[in-house]
Design a protein around this motif. Structure first.
Motif, PDB file in Angstrom:
ATOM      1  N   SER A 313       5.626   1.706   7.646  1.00  0.00           N
ATOM      2  CA  SER A 313       6.847   2.055   7.132  1.00  0.00           C
ATOM      3  C   SER A 313       8.096   1.476   7.713  1.00  0.00           C
ATOM      4  O   SER A 313       8.079   1.045   8.850  1.00  0.00           O
ATOM      5  N   LEU A 314       8.862   0.612   6.737  1.00  0.00           N
ATOM      6  CA  LEU A 314      10.118  -0.326   7.343  1.00  0.00           C
ATOM      7  C   LEU A 314      11.221   0.374   6.863  1.00  0.00           C
ATOM      8  O   LEU A 314      11.344   0.560   5.431  1.00  0.00           O
ATOM      9  N   ASN A 315      12.096   0.902   7.590  1.00  0.00           N
ATOM     10  CA  ASN A 315      13.226   1.827   6.969  1.00  0.00           C
ATOM     11  C   ASN A 315      14.389   1.660   7.707  1.00  0.00           C
ATOM     12  O   ASN A 315      14.563   1.230   8.957  1.00  0.00           O
ATOM     13  N   GLY A 316      15.690   1.706   7.168  1.00  0.00           N
ATOM     14  CA  GLY A 316      16.823   1.568   7.794  1.00  0.00           C
ATOM     15  C   GLY A 316      17.986   2.183   7.245  1.00  0.00           C
ATOM     16  O   GLY A 316      17.883   2.713   6.270  1.00  0.00           O
ATOM     17  N   TRP A 317      19.100   1.969   7.939  1.00  0.00           N
ATOM     18  CA  TRP A 317      20.419   2.633   7.264  1.00  0.00           C
ATOM     19  C   TRP A 317      21.709   2.014   7.994  1.00  0.00           C
ATOM     20  O   TRP A 317      21.486   1.415   9.032  1.00  0.00           O
ATOM     21  N   HIS A 318      22.661   1.915   7.139  1.00  0.00           N
ATOM     22  CA  HIS A 318      23.959   1.143   7.592  1.00  0.00           C
ATOM     23  C   HIS A 318      25.099   1.974   6.960  1.00  0.00           C
ATOM     24  O   HIS A 318      25.222   2.156   5.758  1.00  0.00           O
ATOM     25  N   ARG A 319      26.279   2.291   7.910  1.00  0.00           N
ATOM     26  CA  ARG A 319      27.396   2.942   7.427  1.00  0.00           C
ATOM     27  C   ARG A 319      28.415   1.689   7.181  1.00  0.00           C
ATOM     28  O   ARG A 319      28.703   1.061   8.148  1.00  0.00           O
ATOM     29  N   PHE A 320      28.956   1.360   6.330  1.00  0.00           N
ATOM     30  CA  PHE A 320      29.900   0.456   5.857  1.00  0.00           C
ATOM     31  C   PHE A 320      31.299   0.778   6.660  1.00  0.00           C
ATOM     32  O   PHE A 320      31.945  -0.125   6.911  1.00  0.00           O
ATOM     33  N   ASP A 321      31.787   2.145   5.973  1.00  0.00           N
ATOM     34  CA  ASP A 321      32.923   2.544   6.526  1.00  0.00           C
ATOM     35  C   ASP A 321      32.883   4.303   6.694  1.00  0.00           C
ATOM     36  O   ASP A 321      31.768   4.719   6.462  1.00  0.00           O
ATOM     37  N   GLN A 322      33.843   4.867   6.897  1.00  0.00           N
ATOM     38  CA  GLN A 322      33.834   6.287   6.857  1.00  0.00           C
ATOM     39  C   GLN A 322      33.388   6.915   5.408  1.00  0.00           C
ATOM     40  O   GLN A 322      33.123   8.172   5.204  1.00  0.00           O
ATOM     41  N   LYS A 323      33.401   6.172   4.342  1.00  0.00           N
ATOM     42  CA  LYS A 323      33.088   6.666   3.052  1.00  0.00           C
ATOM     43  C   LYS A 323      31.626   6.288   2.691  1.00  0.00           C
ATOM     44  O   LYS A 323      30.697   7.423   2.028  1.00  0.00           O
ATOM     45  N   TRP A 324      31.267   5.150   2.774  1.00  0.00           N
ATOM     46  CA  TRP A 324      29.949   4.514   2.353  1.00  0.00           C
ATOM     47  C   TRP A 324      28.999   4.360   3.130  1.00  0.00           C
ATOM     48  O   TRP A 324      29.316   3.878   4.255  1.00  0.00           O
ATOM     49  N   SER A 325      27.726   4.642   2.764  1.00  0.00           N
ATOM     50  CA  SER A 325      26.594   4.230   3.803  1.00  0.00           C
ATOM     51  C   SER A 325      25.314   4.140   2.703  1.00  0.00           C
ATOM     52  O   SER A 325      25.405   4.523   1.441  1.00  0.00           O
ATOM     53  N   ILE A 326      24.252   3.404   3.247  1.00  0.00           N
ATOM     54  CA  ILE A 326      23.347   3.232   2.584  1.00  0.00           C
ATOM     55  C   ILE A 326      22.008   3.106   3.387  1.00  0.00           C
ATOM     56  O   ILE A 326      21.859   2.945   4.724  1.00  0.00           O
ATOM     57  N   GLY A 327      20.874   3.684   2.967  1.00  0.00           N
ATOM     58  CA  GLY A 327      19.507   3.857   3.608  1.00  0.00           C
ATOM     59  C   GLY A 327      18.422   3.441   2.478  1.00  0.00           C
ATOM     60  O   GLY A 327      18.565   3.370   1.475  1.00  0.00           O
ATOM     61  N   GLY A 328      17.463   2.948   3.104  1.00  0.00           N
ATOM     62  CA  GLY A 328      16.095   2.834   2.434  1.00  0.00           C
ATOM     63  C   GLY A 328      14.797   2.526   3.243  1.00  0.00           C
ATOM     64  O   GLY A 328      14.652   2.643   4.289  1.00  0.00           O
ATOM     65  N   GLU A 329      13.686   2.597   2.371  1.00  0.00           N
ATOM     66  CA  GLU A 329      12.621   2.524   3.090  1.00  0.00           C
ATOM     67  C   GLU A 329      11.323   1.453   2.120  1.00  0.00           C
ATOM     68  O   GLU A 329      11.496   1.638   1.019  1.00  0.00           O
ATOM     69  N   MET A 330      10.754   0.733   2.777  1.00  0.00           N
ATOM     70  CA  MET A 330       9.529   0.180   2.221  1.00  0.00           C
ATOM     71  C   MET A 330       8.449   0.540   2.690  1.00  0.00           C
ATOM     72  O   MET A 330       8.140   0.613   3.950  1.00  0.00           O
ATOM     73  N   VAL A 331       7.327   1.076   2.016  1.00  0.00           N
ATOM     74  CA  VAL A 331       6.001   1.628   2.589  1.00  0.00           C
ATOM     75  C   VAL A 331       4.679   0.758   2.093  1.00  0.00           C
ATOM     76  O   VAL A 331       4.908   0.273   0.933  1.00  0.00           O
ATOM     77  N   TYR A 332       3.857   0.658   3.054  1.00  0.00           N
ATOM     78  CA  TYR A 332       2.457  -0.023   2.542  1.00  0.00           C
ATOM     79  C   TYR A 332       1.437   0.500   3.213  1.00  0.00           C
ATOM     80  O   TYR A 332       1.493   1.269   4.340  1.00  0.00           O
ATOM     81  N   GLY A 333       0.331   0.966   2.420  1.00  0.00           N
ATOM     82  CA  GLY A 333      -0.798   1.712   2.943  1.00  0.00           C
ATOM     83  C   GLY A 333      -1.994   1.051   2.403  1.00  0.00           C
ATOM     84  O   GLY A 333      -1.976   0.678   1.353  1.00  0.00           O
ATOM     85  N   HIS A 334      -3.315   1.216   3.267  1.00  0.00           N
ATOM     86  CA  HIS A 334      -4.558   0.994   2.746  1.00  0.00           C
ATOM     87  C   HIS A 334      -5.565   1.768   3.467  1.00  0.00           C
ATOM     88  O   HIS A 334      -5.485   1.925   4.635  1.00  0.00           O
ATOM     89  N   GLN A 335      -6.720   1.951   2.345  1.00  0.00           N
ATOM     90  CA  GLN A 335      -7.714   2.756   2.874  1.00  0.00           C
ATOM     91  C   GLN A 335      -8.983   2.024   2.552  1.00  0.00           C
ATOM     92  O   GLN A 335      -9.220   1.555   1.442  1.00  0.00           O
ATOM     93  N   GLU A 336      -9.810   1.597   3.735  1.00  0.00           N
ATOM     94  CA  GLU A 336     -10.736   0.702   3.593  1.00  0.00           C
ATOM     95  C   GLU A 336     -11.948   1.663   2.957  1.00  0.00           C
ATOM     96  O   GLU A 336     -12.138   2.760   3.068  1.00  0.00           O
ATOM     97  N   GLY A 337     -13.129   0.866   2.422  1.00  0.00           N
ATOM     98  CA  GLY A 337     -14.301   1.364   1.830  1.00  0.00           C
ATOM     99  C   GLY A 337     -15.253   0.534   1.802  1.00  0.00           C
ATOM    100  O   GLY A 337     -14.978  -0.469   1.261  1.00  0.00           O
ATOM    101  N   ASP A 338     -16.480   0.792   2.375  1.00  0.00           N
ATOM    102  CA  ASP A 338     -17.516  -0.208   2.619  1.00  0.00           C
ATOM    103  C   ASP A 338     -18.302  -0.228   1.345  1.00  0.00           C
ATOM    104  O   ASP A 338     -19.280  -1.111   1.061  1.00  0.00           O
ATOM    105  N   GLY A 339     -18.058   0.522   0.014  1.00  0.00           N
ATOM    106  CA  GLY A 339     -18.966   0.383  -0.919  1.00  0.00           C
ATOM    107  C   GLY A 339     -20.213   0.966  -1.134  1.00  0.00           C
ATOM    108  O   GLY A 339     -20.965   1.112  -2.126  1.00  0.00           O
ATOM    109  N   LYS A 340     -20.664   1.816  -0.022  1.00  0.00           N
ATOM    110  CA  LYS A 340     -22.025   1.945   0.124  1.00  0.00           C
ATOM    111  C   LYS A 340     -22.041   3.467  -0.762  1.00  0.00           C
ATOM    112  O   LYS A 340     -21.177   4.193  -0.993  1.00  0.00           O
ATOM    113  N   ALA A 341     -23.307   3.702  -1.044  1.00  0.00           N
ATOM    114  CA  ALA A 341     -23.640   4.822  -1.816  1.00  0.00           C
ATOM    115  C   ALA A 341     -23.178   6.012  -0.876  1.00  0.00           C
ATOM    116  O   ALA A 341     -23.159   7.167  -1.387  1.00  0.00           O
ATOM    117  N   SER A 342     -23.425   5.749   0.477  1.00  0.00           N
ATOM    118  CA  SER A 342     -23.148   7.247   1.298  1.00  0.00           C
ATOM    119  C   SER A 342     -21.772   7.383   1.745  1.00  0.00           C
ATOM    120  O   SER A 342     -21.462   8.299   2.467  1.00  0.00           O
TER     121      SER A 342
END
Length: 453
Positions: A313-342
């Motif tokens: 997860s890469l996330n952050g936040w910024h306050r522009f002034d007393q009224k406005w702010s912005i935040g956000g996030e980017m996520v990435y995930g991976h589950q490996e699998g060996d493909g075996k019948a077991s």
């Protein structure tokens, strides 16, 4: 409390939200008010121990459900937050904390200022009861408490009965040690601190909405193990801190694959704390070694061999002034699998070879006045293998949503968060993840009440 009386709940809300007027208390935070009024402030004044509570409840409807559908639970799924339509007691929390005197708050942030020269010791405890506590439980810890029966072994019955659960997602000791510039230690069961949104809905939480993002659903809640934290840089240009821990896996105190996982973070701040960026990760094998101890949905795979999983997860936040702010996030995930019948996926069967997912969301907030803010969130989440949102959904494709919400702090006890949310799904096949499996889009309206006491 499964069949809680709505009128009685309303009376409790009214009593809590008007009592400060009768007592003539100042308009400060309401957290801890009930405990201090009953037992005094000795614990807090002499020992730094705070005791407080939070009730998180609400009412929601979507445009897909029939009256018959609404009698069954989780009809807003796969939208996360208030999953049931009509009234829902999401969670009732008890918090008992002793904060550290430190230059790094575990799972949160490095702090400016000189490093304390003396050791400090503390702890954190959170108990949660309600519908959302079902997802907050930990295997080998609170998964099978007596109060969680029969839904702990029968999720479908828990859904139909709208069963409440009890969880203890935080039960950990903390320490600040003044060596090598100072560092913190946290050990026990605790929230991972992974991702932009963090449960629960405490006043300082980042999420301004009643609902949660799809990214939030993929990120681990409670973990168990040891986490070290340290402020690395503190100067006129920046604050930088790092965390690294060894844990049992996601939602796991009882190891089911004899392999530990690693949790870590880098946390950057401007000196005025008006801008921050966090990179967080959790990596390690994620499979059940045998059918004798299947921990699902945390681990969807059964395999004798290690199947490596990573979440970033890469996330952050910024306050522009007393009224406005912005935040956000980017996520990435991976589950490996060996493909075996077991190597067996409990949904798709033998031969699992891999799955991945990614998403991005952004929140823009306008603080109209001190007690009133308006926010808009846009998000895109791609789960091409229909893997990571299980059990809420196994649909293969991209989920999109736009949410508009208001946060209104009525007084120090009560906050209202109404929102309107529209979701739509772009699938690889004919999957319809909304409604009773018959819709590719959904409009959801929610009013959430947060009561701090």
């Amino acid at each position: 409390m499964k069949n809680i009386d709505v009128k009685s709940f309303g009376a409790v809300l009214l009593a809590l939200t008007t009592s400060h007027c009768l007592a003539g208390e100042p308009a400060d935070a309401g957290e801890g008010t009930v405990f201090r009024s009953l037992f005094g402030d000795t614990l807090e004044r002499d020992y730094g121990i705070t005791v407080s509570g939070l009730v998180d409840a609400g009412f929601s409807r979507n445009n897909n459900s029939s009256q018959r559908d609404r009698n069954s639970g989780q009809t807003n799924a796969p939208v996360a937050g208030l999953a049931d339509e009509n009234f829902e007691l999401a969670t009732m929390h008890l918090f008992i904390d002793k904060a550290l005197k430190t230059n790094f708050v575990p799972r949160v942030t490095p702090l400016p200022g000189p490093a304390p020269s003396e050791a400090s010791f503390g702890f954190t405890l959170e108990a949660a009861y309600g519908r959302n506590a079902q997802q907050a439980r930990t295997y080998g810890w609170d998964m099978h408490l007596g109060i969680n029966s029969p839904g702990d072994d029968n999720p479908d019955k828990a859904r139909r009965d709208k069963q409440n659960f009890l969880a203890i997602p935080n039960f950990a000791g903390t320490a600040y040690l003044p060596y090598a510039g100072g560092f913190t230690v946290m050990a026990g069961v605790f929230g991972s601190g992974l991702g932009y949104e963090i449960p629960p809905n405490i006043r300082a939480a980042r999420n301004p909405f009643a609902s949660r993002s799809y990214a939030f659903m993929t990120e681990s809640g409670a973990v168990s193990g040891v986490l070290l934290g340290k402020r690395l840089i503190s100067n006129d240009s920046m604050l930088l801190g790092a965390e690294l821990g060894v844990i049992q896996g996601q939602g796991n105190l009882r190891d089911n694959n004899d392999s530990k996982a690693v949790l870590g973070a880098l946390r950057w701040r401007t000196p005025d704390m008006q801008t921050w960026i966090d990179y967080e990760f959790l990596v390690g094998d994620s499979q059940n070694d045998s059918t004798g101890d299947i921990q699902t949905p945390r681990g969807r795979l059964i395999s004798r061999d290690g199947q490596f999983k990573q979440q970033h997860s890469l996330n952050g936040w910024h306050r522009f002034d007393q009224k406005w702010s912005i935040g956000g996030e980017m996520v990435y995930g991976h589950q490996e699998g060996d493909g075996k019948a077991s190597t067996i996926d409990i949904v798709t069967g033998p031969g699992f070879d891999q799955a991945h997912w990614w998403g991005a969301n952004m929140v823009l907030t306008y603080q109209q006045r001190k007690n009133l803010s308006l926010s808009v969130r846009a998000e895109h989440f791609d789960d091409p293998d229909g893997y990571v949102l299980f059990p809420s959904s196994t649909a293969r494709g991209a989920f999109n949503a736009v949410t508009a919400g208001v946060r209104y702090d009525v007084n120090k006890y009560l906050t209202l968060r109404p929102e309107l949310r529209y979701d739509w799904f772009d699938g690889q096949d004919s999957a319809r993840p909304f409604g009773a499996g018959d819709a590719r889009n959904q409009l959801t309206g929610t009013i959430e009440a947060l009561v701090y006491f």
